[in-house]
Structures are given as C-alpha cells and as structure tokens.
Motif scaffolding. Structure first.
Motif, PDB file in Angstrom:
ATOM      1  N   ASP A  15       0.963  -1.393  -0.240  1.00  0.00           N
ATOM      2  CA  ASP A  15      -0.097  -0.516  -0.209  1.00  0.00           C
ATOM      3  C   ASP A  15       0.794   1.213   0.281  1.00  0.00           C
ATOM      4  OD1 ASP A  15      -2.054  -1.153  -0.049  1.00  0.00           O
ATOM      5  OD2 ASP A  15      -2.491  -1.453   2.096  1.00  0.00           O
ATOM      6  N   ASP A  16       1.711   1.353   0.978  1.00  0.00           N
ATOM      7  CA  ASP A  16       3.277   2.932   0.518  1.00  0.00           C
ATOM      8  C   ASP A  16       3.763   2.559  -0.640  1.00  0.00           C
ATOM      9  OD1 ASP A  16       1.775   3.160   3.066  1.00  0.00           O
ATOM     10  OD2 ASP A  16       3.894   1.742   4.132  1.00  0.00           O
ATOM     11  N   THR A  17       3.650   1.409  -1.463  1.00  0.00           N
ATOM     12  CA  THR A  17       4.870   1.902  -2.528  1.00  0.00           C
ATOM     13  C   THR A  17       3.788   3.047  -2.795  1.00  0.00           C
ATOM     14  OG1 THR A  17       4.499  -0.814  -2.540  1.00  0.00           O
ATOM     15  CG2 THR A  17       5.260   0.646  -4.525  1.00  0.00           C
ATOM     16  N   THR A  18       4.975   3.497  -3.647  1.00  0.00           N
ATOM     17  CA  THR A  18       4.524   4.912  -4.571  1.00  0.00           C
ATOM     18  C   THR A  18       4.283   4.802  -5.904  1.00  0.00           C
ATOM     19  OG1 THR A  18       6.955   6.139  -4.566  1.00  0.00           O
ATOM     20  CG2 THR A  18       5.394   6.469  -2.375  1.00  0.00           C
ATOM     21  N   CYS A  19       3.994   5.720  -6.785  1.00  0.00           N
ATOM     22  CA  CYS A  19       3.424   5.492  -8.015  1.00  0.00           C
ATOM     23  C   CYS A  19       4.690   5.396  -8.771  1.00  0.00           C
ATOM     24  CB  CYS A  19       2.733   6.235  -9.211  1.00  0.00           C
ATOM     25  SG  CYS A  19       0.740   6.058  -7.860  1.00  0.00           S
ATOM     26  N   TYR A  22       6.907   1.918  -8.695  1.00  0.00           N
ATOM     27  CA  TYR A  22       5.832   1.272  -9.085  1.00  0.00           C
ATOM     28  C   TYR A  22       6.533   1.471 -10.661  1.00  0.00           C
ATOM     29  CZ  TYR A  22       2.228  -1.004 -11.758  1.00  0.00           C
ATOM     30  OH  TYR A  22       1.281  -2.294 -12.148  1.00  0.00           O
ATOM     31  N   ALA A  23       7.076   2.317 -11.057  1.00  0.00           N
ATOM     32  CA  ALA A  23       6.991   2.622 -12.526  1.00  0.00           C
ATOM     33  C   ALA A  23       8.560   2.425 -12.580  1.00  0.00           C
ATOM     34  CB  ALA A  23       6.844   3.991 -12.952  1.00  0.00           C
ATOM     35  N   SER A  24       8.964   2.156 -11.965  1.00  0.00           N
ATOM     36  CA  SER A  24      10.550   1.900 -11.634  1.00  0.00           C
ATOM     37  C   SER A  24      10.898   0.549 -12.459  1.00  0.00           C
ATOM     38  CB  SER A  24      11.435   3.092 -10.802  1.00  0.00           C
ATOM     39  OG  SER A  24      11.169   2.430  -9.293  1.00  0.00           O
ATOM     40  N   ILE A  25      10.011  -0.096 -11.308  1.00  0.00           N
ATOM     41  CA  ILE A  25      10.326  -1.205 -11.336  1.00  0.00           C
ATOM     42  C   ILE A  25       9.868  -1.941 -12.890  1.00  0.00           C
ATOM     43  CG2 ILE A  25      10.009  -1.585  -8.996  1.00  0.00           C
ATOM     44  CD1 ILE A  25       7.628  -2.860  -9.338  1.00  0.00           C
ATOM     45  N   ASP A  26      10.544  -3.540 -13.773  1.00  0.00           N
ATOM     46  CA  ASP A  26      10.344  -3.900 -14.928  1.00  0.00           C
ATOM     47  C   ASP A  26       8.674  -4.449 -14.579  1.00  0.00           C
ATOM     48  OD1 ASP A  26      10.133  -6.435 -13.447  1.00  0.00           O
ATOM     49  OD2 ASP A  26      12.533  -7.240 -14.217  1.00  0.00           O
ATOM     50  N   ASP A  28       7.355  -7.928 -14.547  1.00  0.00           N
ATOM     51  CA  ASP A  28       7.618  -8.732 -13.241  1.00  0.00           C
ATOM     52  C   ASP A  28       6.786  -8.496 -12.334  1.00  0.00           C
ATOM     53  OD1 ASP A  28       7.309 -10.973 -15.568  1.00  0.00           O
ATOM     54  OD2 ASP A  28       9.582 -10.831 -14.897  1.00  0.00           O
ATOM     55  N   ASP A  29       7.683  -7.176 -11.627  1.00  0.00           N
ATOM     56  CA  ASP A  29       7.605  -6.951 -10.695  1.00  0.00           C
ATOM     57  C   ASP A  29       6.063  -6.024  -9.845  1.00  0.00           C
ATOM     58  OD1 ASP A  29       9.535  -7.893  -9.522  1.00  0.00           O
ATOM     59  OD2 ASP A  29      11.481  -6.358  -9.837  1.00  0.00           O
ATOM     60  N   GLN A  30       5.730  -5.030 -10.873  1.00  0.00           N
ATOM     61  CA  GLN A  30       4.727  -5.033 -11.176  1.00  0.00           C
ATOM     62  C   GLN A  30       3.408  -6.158 -10.871  1.00  0.00           C
ATOM     63  OE1 GLN A  30       4.490  -2.190 -13.987  1.00  0.00           O
ATOM     64  NE2 GLN A  30       5.573  -0.624 -13.870  1.00  0.00           N
ATOM     65  N   THR A  31       3.614  -6.370 -11.923  1.00  0.00           N
ATOM     66  CA  THR A  31       2.729  -8.363 -11.463  1.00  0.00           C
ATOM     67  C   THR A  31       2.563  -8.265  -9.837  1.00  0.00           C
ATOM     68  OG1 THR A  31       2.673  -8.201 -14.345  1.00  0.00           O
ATOM     69  CG2 THR A  31       1.647 -10.144 -12.778  1.00  0.00           C
ATOM     70  N   SER A  32       3.531  -8.955  -9.405  1.00  0.00           N
ATOM     71  CA  SER A  32       4.212  -9.045  -8.170  1.00  0.00           C
ATOM     72  C   SER A  32       3.348  -8.347  -7.292  1.00  0.00           C
ATOM     73  CB  SER A  32       5.927  -9.315  -7.581  1.00  0.00           C
ATOM     74  OG  SER A  32       5.760 -10.582  -8.531  1.00  0.00           O
ATOM     75  N   THR A  33       3.508  -6.782  -7.083  1.00  0.00           N
ATOM     76  CA  THR A  33       3.426  -5.949  -6.326  1.00  0.00           C
ATOM     77  C   THR A  33       1.834  -5.726  -6.437  1.00  0.00           C
ATOM     78  OG1 THR A  33       5.519  -4.562  -6.618  1.00  0.00           O
ATOM     79  CG2 THR A  33       3.096  -3.042  -5.888  1.00  0.00           C
ATOM     80  N   ILE A  34       1.181  -5.949  -7.312  1.00  0.00           N
ATOM     81  CA  ILE A  34      -0.684  -5.270  -8.161  1.00  0.00           C
ATOM     82  C   ILE A  34      -0.996  -7.139  -7.105  1.00  0.00           C
ATOM     83  CG2 ILE A  34      -2.025  -5.925  -9.589  1.00  0.00           C
ATOM     84  CD1 ILE A  34      -1.466  -3.759  -9.737  1.00  0.00           C
ATOM     85  N   GLY A  60      -3.533   4.081 -13.996  1.00  0.00           N
ATOM     86  CA  GLY A  60      -5.043   5.548 -13.788  1.00  0.00           C
ATOM     87  C   GLY A  60      -5.027   6.041 -12.843  1.00  0.00           C
ATOM     88  N   TYR A  61      -4.415   5.915 -12.039  1.00  0.00           N
ATOM     89  CA  TYR A  61      -4.089   6.323 -10.874  1.00  0.00           C
ATOM     90  C   TYR A  61      -2.558   7.077 -10.555  1.00  0.00           C
ATOM     91  CZ  TYR A  61      -3.350   7.829  -6.078  1.00  0.00           C
ATOM     92  OH  TYR A  61      -3.083   8.497  -4.896  1.00  0.00           O
ATOM     93  N   CYS A  62      -1.749   6.179 -10.660  1.00  0.00           N
ATOM     94  CA  CYS A  62      -0.233   6.779 -11.346  1.00  0.00           C
ATOM     95  C   CYS A  62      -0.187   8.089 -11.843  1.00  0.00           C
ATOM     96  CB  CYS A  62       0.781   5.542 -11.194  1.00  0.00           C
ATOM     97  SG  CYS A  62       0.514   4.387  -9.667  1.00  0.00           S
ATOM     98  N   GLY A  63      -1.462   8.057 -13.776  1.00  0.00           N
ATOM     99  CA  GLY A  63      -0.857   8.807 -14.217  1.00  0.00           C
ATOM    100  C   GLY A  63      -1.619  10.396 -13.768  1.00  0.00           C
ATOM    101  N   ALA A  64      -2.819  10.080 -12.998  1.00  0.00           N
ATOM    102  CA  ALA A  64      -2.798  11.364 -12.791  1.00  0.00           C
ATOM    103  C   ALA A  64      -2.779  11.898 -11.142  1.00  0.00           C
ATOM    104  CB  ALA A  64      -4.597  10.736 -12.080  1.00  0.00           C
ATOM    105  N   GLU A  65      -1.854  11.632 -10.699  1.00  0.00           N
ATOM    106  CA  GLU A  65      -1.454  10.543  -8.907  1.00  0.00           C
ATOM    107  C   GLU A  65      -0.028  10.640  -9.182  1.00  0.00           C
ATOM    108  OE1 GLU A  65      -2.379  12.758  -6.653  1.00  0.00           O
ATOM    109  OE2 GLU A  65      -4.937  13.333  -7.573  1.00  0.00           O
ATOM    110  N   PRO A  66       1.380  11.040 -10.084  1.00  0.00           N
ATOM    111  CA  PRO A  66       2.713  10.537  -9.646  1.00  0.00           C
ATOM    112  C   PRO A  66       3.409   9.983  -8.317  1.00  0.00           C
ATOM    113  CG  PRO A  66       2.864  13.034 -11.224  1.00  0.00           C
ATOM    114  CD  PRO A  66       1.013  12.254 -10.867  1.00  0.00           C
ATOM    115  N   ASP A  67       2.975  11.355  -7.413  1.00  0.00           N
ATOM    116  CA  ASP A  67       3.434  10.858  -5.865  1.00  0.00           C
ATOM    117  C   ASP A  67       2.578  10.386  -5.438  1.00  0.00           C
ATOM    118  OD1 ASP A  67       5.862  12.703  -6.810  1.00  0.00           O
ATOM    119  OD2 ASP A  67       4.220  14.408  -6.731  1.00  0.00           O
ATOM    120  N   GLY A  68       1.036  10.134  -5.690  1.00  0.00           N
ATOM    121  CA  GLY A  68       0.714   8.887  -5.023  1.00  0.00           C
ATOM    122  C   GLY A  68       0.810   7.884  -4.525  1.00  0.00           C
ATOM    123  N   LYS A  69       0.361   6.987  -3.426  1.00  0.00           N
ATOM    124  CA  LYS A  69       0.773   5.689  -2.889  1.00  0.00           C
ATOM    125  C   LYS A  69      -0.439   4.436  -3.830  1.00  0.00           C
ATOM    126  CE  LYS A  69       2.789   7.080   0.832  1.00  0.00           C
ATOM    127  NZ  LYS A  69       2.713   6.637   2.640  1.00  0.00           N
TER     128      LYS A  69
END
Length: 93
Positions: A15-19, A22-26, A28-34, A60-69
């Motif tokens: 939950d605390d992972t920032t957008c 998240y954007a900086s990982i590959d 496979d890691d994004q899928t693991s995070t989801i 979509g959320y991270c596109g609108a809130e790049p500093d969001g969690k």
C-alpha cells in the motif's frame, strides 16, 4: 526488483509503494506488486478480473497522481476489487 526487495526488507506495505517506485520496476515486479496488494487486502490474487482491473486502476491513478501511493488507488472494502468511483462499493456506505 531491487526497489521491490528494498521495500519488502524494510517491512513496507505494498500500500505504501509510491507510483514512482512502481513505475521504476519491471513488468514482472509490477505484477508481483499488484498480487501483493490484492493479497494484503484479502482479495484473490489469482482472479484474472482482480488482476486486470487493479492493474488498470493503478495505471490510471498513477497517471493522475504520480506522487500517490498504490494503497490509494482502489476501494479495498469491497469483497472483490473495486475502482474508486462514486458508484462503487465503498466503506462509506
């Protein structure tokens, strides 16, 4: 992978992972995070609908809130994944 491992090693919740993190990982890691987000909220992380829907909402959320969690990207009170839209199931109802 290093960012994801660092977050887990520090005891941080998905939950605390920032957008930005998240954007900086590959992919496979994004899928693991989801999957970790779904699991953390006691939702089925093998359900294709949950995976696809949450992935789209996080994107979509991270596109609108790049500093969001990532924890702020969805309504976690639903029995299955739900987007944060006014007509979705919510804890406030």
């Amino acid at each position: 992978m290093a960012t994801l491992l660092t977050l887990r090693a520090c005891g941080a919740s998905p939950d605390d992972t920032t957008c930005g993190e998240y954007a900086s990982i590959d992919a496979d890691d994004q899928t693991s995070t989801i999957r970790s987000l779904l699991d953390e909220h006691d939702l089925d992380d093998d359900d294709t609908g949950n995976l696809r829907s949450l992935w789209r909402e996080v994107r979509g959320y991270c596109g609108a809130e790049p500093d969001g969690k990532l924890g702020d990207a969805a309504d976690w009170c639903a029995s299955s994944w739900a987007a944060k839209y006014p007509d979705s199931i919510s804890c406030d109802y």
